[in-house]
Design a protein around this motif. Sequence first.
Motif, PDB file in Angstrom:
ATOM      1  N   SER A 370       0.829  -1.213   0.000  1.00  0.00           N
ATOM      2  CA  SER A 370       0.000   0.000   0.000  1.00  0.00           C
ATOM      3  C   SER A 370       0.860   1.260   0.000  1.00  0.00           C
ATOM      4  N   ILE A 371       0.269   2.320  -0.529  1.00  0.00           N
ATOM      5  CA  ILE A 371       0.882   3.645  -0.501  1.00  0.00           C
ATOM      6  C   ILE A 371      -0.235   4.655  -0.264  1.00  0.00           C
ATOM      7  N   LEU A 372       0.057   5.706   0.464  1.00  0.00           N
ATOM      8  CA  LEU A 372      -0.955   6.701   0.794  1.00  0.00           C
ATOM      9  C   LEU A 372      -1.188   7.649  -0.369  1.00  0.00           C
ATOM     10  N   ASP A 373      -2.456   7.785  -0.745  1.00  0.00           N
ATOM     11  CA  ASP A 373      -2.828   8.728  -1.799  1.00  0.00           C
ATOM     12  C   ASP A 373      -3.586   9.887  -1.172  1.00  0.00           C
ATOM     13  N   GLU A 374      -2.834  10.858  -0.683  1.00  0.00           N
ATOM     14  CA  GLU A 374      -3.391  12.095  -0.127  1.00  0.00           C
ATOM     15  C   GLU A 374      -2.550  13.255  -0.619  1.00  0.00           C
ATOM     16  N   ARG A 375      -3.034  14.461  -0.403  1.00  0.00           N
ATOM     17  CA  ARG A 375      -2.272  15.646  -0.815  1.00  0.00           C
ATOM     18  C   ARG A 375      -0.853  15.562  -0.232  1.00  0.00           C
ATOM     19  N   ILE A 376       0.103  16.024  -1.022  1.00  0.00           N
ATOM     20  CA  ILE A 376       1.490  15.999  -0.568  1.00  0.00           C
ATOM     21  C   ILE A 376       2.186  17.270  -1.029  1.00  0.00           C
ATOM     22  N   SER A 377       3.041  17.786  -0.169  1.00  0.00           N
ATOM     23  CA  SER A 377       3.870  18.946  -0.507  1.00  0.00           C
ATOM     24  C   SER A 377       5.304  18.632  -0.126  1.00  0.00           C
ATOM     25  N   ILE A 378       6.227  18.924  -1.057  1.00  0.00           N
ATOM     26  CA  ILE A 378       7.645  18.635  -0.834  1.00  0.00           C
ATOM     27  C   ILE A 378       8.441  19.915  -1.058  1.00  0.00           C
ATOM     28  N   GLN A 379       9.306  20.211  -0.099  1.00  0.00           N
ATOM     29  CA  GLN A 379      10.106  21.429  -0.221  1.00  0.00           C
ATOM     30  C   GLN A 379      11.292  21.180  -1.147  1.00  0.00           C
ATOM     31  N   GLU A 380      11.455  22.080  -2.137  1.00  0.00           N
ATOM     32  CA  GLU A 380      12.568  21.958  -3.081  1.00  0.00           C
ATOM     33  C   GLU A 380      13.863  22.348  -2.378  1.00  0.00           C
ATOM     34  N   THR A 381      14.876  21.507  -2.501  1.00  0.00           N
ATOM     35  CA  THR A 381      16.125  21.742  -1.784  1.00  0.00           C
ATOM     36  C   THR A 381      16.888  22.948  -2.316  1.00  0.00           C
ATOM     37  N   ASP A 382      16.746  23.276  -3.588  1.00  0.00           N
ATOM     38  CA  ASP A 382      17.530  24.373  -4.155  1.00  0.00           C
ATOM     39  C   ASP A 382      16.874  25.729  -3.973  1.00  0.00           C
ATOM     40  N   THR A 383      15.525  25.778  -3.987  1.00  0.00           N
ATOM     41  CA  THR A 383      14.840  27.071  -3.899  1.00  0.00           C
ATOM     42  C   THR A 383      14.126  27.276  -2.567  1.00  0.00           C
ATOM     43  N   TRP A 386       7.788  25.199  -1.990  1.00  0.00           N
ATOM     44  CA  TRP A 386       7.037  23.964  -1.811  1.00  0.00           C
ATOM     45  C   TRP A 386       6.386  23.561  -3.124  1.00  0.00           C
ATOM     46  N   TRP A 387       6.560  22.290  -3.462  1.00  0.00           N
ATOM     47  CA  TRP A 387       5.957  21.739  -4.692  1.00  0.00           C
ATOM     48  C   TRP A 387       4.837  20.805  -4.294  1.00  0.00           C
ATOM     49  N   SER A 388       3.643  21.035  -4.834  1.00  0.00           N
ATOM     50  CA  SER A 388       2.457  20.270  -4.419  1.00  0.00           C
ATOM     51  C   SER A 388       1.730  19.715  -5.634  1.00  0.00           C
ATOM     52  N   PRO A 389       2.003  18.469  -5.995  1.00  0.00           N
ATOM     53  CA  PRO A 389       1.298  17.856  -7.132  1.00  0.00           C
ATOM     54  C   PRO A 389      -0.152  17.558  -6.787  1.00  0.00           C
ATOM     55  N   ARG A 390      -0.979  17.442  -7.811  1.00  0.00           N
ATOM     56  CA  ARG A 390      -2.398  17.190  -7.596  1.00  0.00           C
ATOM     57  C   ARG A 390      -2.841  15.983  -8.424  1.00  0.00           C
ATOM     58  N   ASN A 391      -3.824  15.262  -7.901  1.00  0.00           N
ATOM     59  CA  ASN A 391      -4.460  14.207  -8.675  1.00  0.00           C
ATOM     60  C   ASN A 391      -5.438  14.804  -9.680  1.00  0.00           C
ATOM     61  N   SER A 392      -5.762  14.026 -10.668  1.00  0.00           N
ATOM     62  CA  SER A 392      -6.772  14.454 -11.629  1.00  0.00           C
ATOM     63  C   SER A 392      -8.095  14.654 -10.907  1.00  0.00           C
ATOM     64  N   GLU A 393      -8.734  15.770 -11.189  1.00  0.00           N
ATOM     65  CA  GLU A 393     -10.027  16.134 -10.608  1.00  0.00           C
ATOM     66  C   GLU A 393      -9.978  16.257  -9.091  1.00  0.00           C
ATOM     67  N   GLU A 394      -8.761  16.383  -8.548  1.00  0.00           N
ATOM     68  CA  GLU A 394      -8.577  16.589  -7.101  1.00  0.00           C
ATOM     69  C   GLU A 394      -9.217  15.482  -6.247  1.00  0.00           C
ATOM     70  N   LYS A 395      -9.188  14.256  -6.801  1.00  0.00           N
ATOM     71  CA  LYS A 395      -9.736  13.118  -6.047  1.00  0.00           C
ATOM     72  C   LYS A 395      -8.604  12.318  -5.416  1.00  0.00           C
ATOM     73  N   TYR A 396      -8.787  11.931  -4.136  1.00  0.00           N
ATOM     74  CA  TYR A 396      -7.762  11.182  -3.407  1.00  0.00           C
ATOM     75  C   TYR A 396      -8.423   9.978  -2.734  1.00  0.00           C
ATOM     76  N   PHE A 397      -7.652   8.886  -2.601  1.00  0.00           N
ATOM     77  CA  PHE A 397      -8.274   7.621  -2.191  1.00  0.00           C
ATOM     78  C   PHE A 397      -7.643   6.984  -0.956  1.00  0.00           C
ATOM     79  N   GLY A 398      -6.798   7.729  -0.262  1.00  0.00           N
ATOM     80  CA  GLY A 398      -6.212   7.200   0.956  1.00  0.00           C
ATOM     81  C   GLY A 398      -5.232   6.060   0.669  1.00  0.00           C
ATOM     82  N   GLU A 399      -5.180   5.072   1.551  1.00  0.00           N
ATOM     83  CA  GLU A 399      -4.279   3.932   1.355  1.00  0.00           C
ATOM     84  C   GLU A 399      -4.767   3.077   0.178  1.00  0.00           C
TER      85      GLU A 399
END
Length: 587
Positions: A370-383, A386-399
């Motif tokens: 399993s892997i968690l499918d929720e919103r995620i934000s990752i801080q860029e090491t060089d700048t 925060w980089w925050s990718p999104r799922n299509s249609e903003e739908k998330y399904f948890g584990e």
Amino acid sequence: MIVSRKKKLYFLGLLAGIFLISLFLFFWSAPDIGAGFNYAVVVRSSDGDDLAEFYKERRFFVPHQTIPLSVKQAFLAAEDQRFYSHHGFDLRGILRAFRKNIAANAVVEGGSTITQQLAKMIIKNPERTFSRKFREMIIASQLEWKYSKDEILGAYLNLAYFGERVYGIEAAAKTYFNKSVTDLNISETAMLAGLLKAPSSYSPLKNPALARERMKTVLDEMLALHFISYDEYNKALAGPLPEKATFQRKYNAPYFIDFLKLQLSAKYGEDLYQQGFQVLSTIDASMQSLAERVVRDGVRQIELRTKPGVQAALVAIDITTGDIKAMVGGTDYATSQFNRATMALRQPGSAFKPFVYAAAFRKGMSYNDSILDERISIQETDTGRWWSPRNSEEKYFGEVPLKTAFAHSLNSATVRLAQKIGFDSVRDMARQCGITTKLTTHPSIALGSFEVTLFELTASYSVIATGRKMVPRAYTVLKDKNGKVVESPVSSYKEVLSADIVDKMRVLLRATIESGIAGRARAVNRIVYGKTGTTNDYSDAWFVGFDDRLALGVWVGRDDHTSLGIEETGSEAALPIWTEFMKHVKY
């Protein structure tokens, strides 16, 4: 006294030896009658059919043994009736020309034999001067010493200029009569033989009356020399003259031919043309025709939904040999020669995700993990941003299981998986599979944010299909103009992925079709595997996949990187083209 005489004889013998050696070296130093001239490169499909020709000069080599006797006799009658009697130059002809030139106080007649004309071609100096004429005679003597009469005549017929930018008897036969030299009749042969005296003046396309008069002169000489009978003579006199140049250069599979030409030019340079290579390519003619049709039809359908200006590319590679079986680099080669299959750098989007999951499997994970499918934000090491990718249609399904995350192309879950195994592991996996463009370890690598070519991405999917990395092969046999094999590339591979990883990847790539967003591919009546890819604003649409024989990649987009249109995803724009090819391809 006796000693002095012996010394004298020894000295004279030494001089004689030096003279004979010098004489031998002089005559044997004759230039190669085939060197320094360009020939057409002929490319054939994998089943041996003519695919294309490309050249600097339109000249096709024909071995002198295969040139019909009637053709040789026509040229002897027209140009050098004593060819088999003289030794390179004809004294009678020279004296006749000398008298005319003295009377005119200029060089108005050459009196050249076929051997001298060949020497003139080798010298490549059109000046009509006495010094050039003398050099021509020297080279003619060397040629006669080194080569047989048949070799000289064959070289002459292969090198001679016939007008209309045509060189050599084979190209002349194709251009004026749309046939090979072996199929020429006596009338056609006489017309071609008559051309050489003045190709422009006696051209049947420009001066048909003069061409017919010259043809009759040649036939008269052939009759007088008993080369032809009266019946053959009368029949040939009535032969029709060509009214247009009928030979059209073949250039099928044009994007592939350009790709092949670049490859061969980089390896062989000018030898590519001077050797007159015959290339047995890997292209399957029927697959190529199918590829061009499905790309054309697929783009037409997309433009009906959106607007004109859509481009597409397709690459098919045999996963067992690495042979390129079909390549389409655009919708219309005549309009644009830019090869979007091999040269266009575009973002692959989710079509890159297989490398994330393959890297995870190498780390020991399973598609049921399993892997968690929720919103995620990752801080860029060089700048520090925060980089925050999104799922299509903003739908998330948890584990979710990895299989589900892949089948439904869940972005957040995939990025979180890449973060877990290390972005450098994803980069390394892609490189090992064959991605050669620059990759970084920015988190967006998981979503294919950098640029690749369709060609390298498709080749990388063949690694996923088999576990073996092979250099894609464009040709299997390369011969020179004499038919000698110059190169015969052998398929070689390197094991990159274990059988376990290959099996797991096939489960994921099949799930995309069975239960995910690529259901349209179920229309193919066999097991196929693949992955869609769509970039921001719908500017790129991809589908790349394989069956047990071929890896097939399709890209659709616009050259200016603007949007294809709302909802023109990989599933909607690229997959239909991919599916049509896979439905109709014949093995």
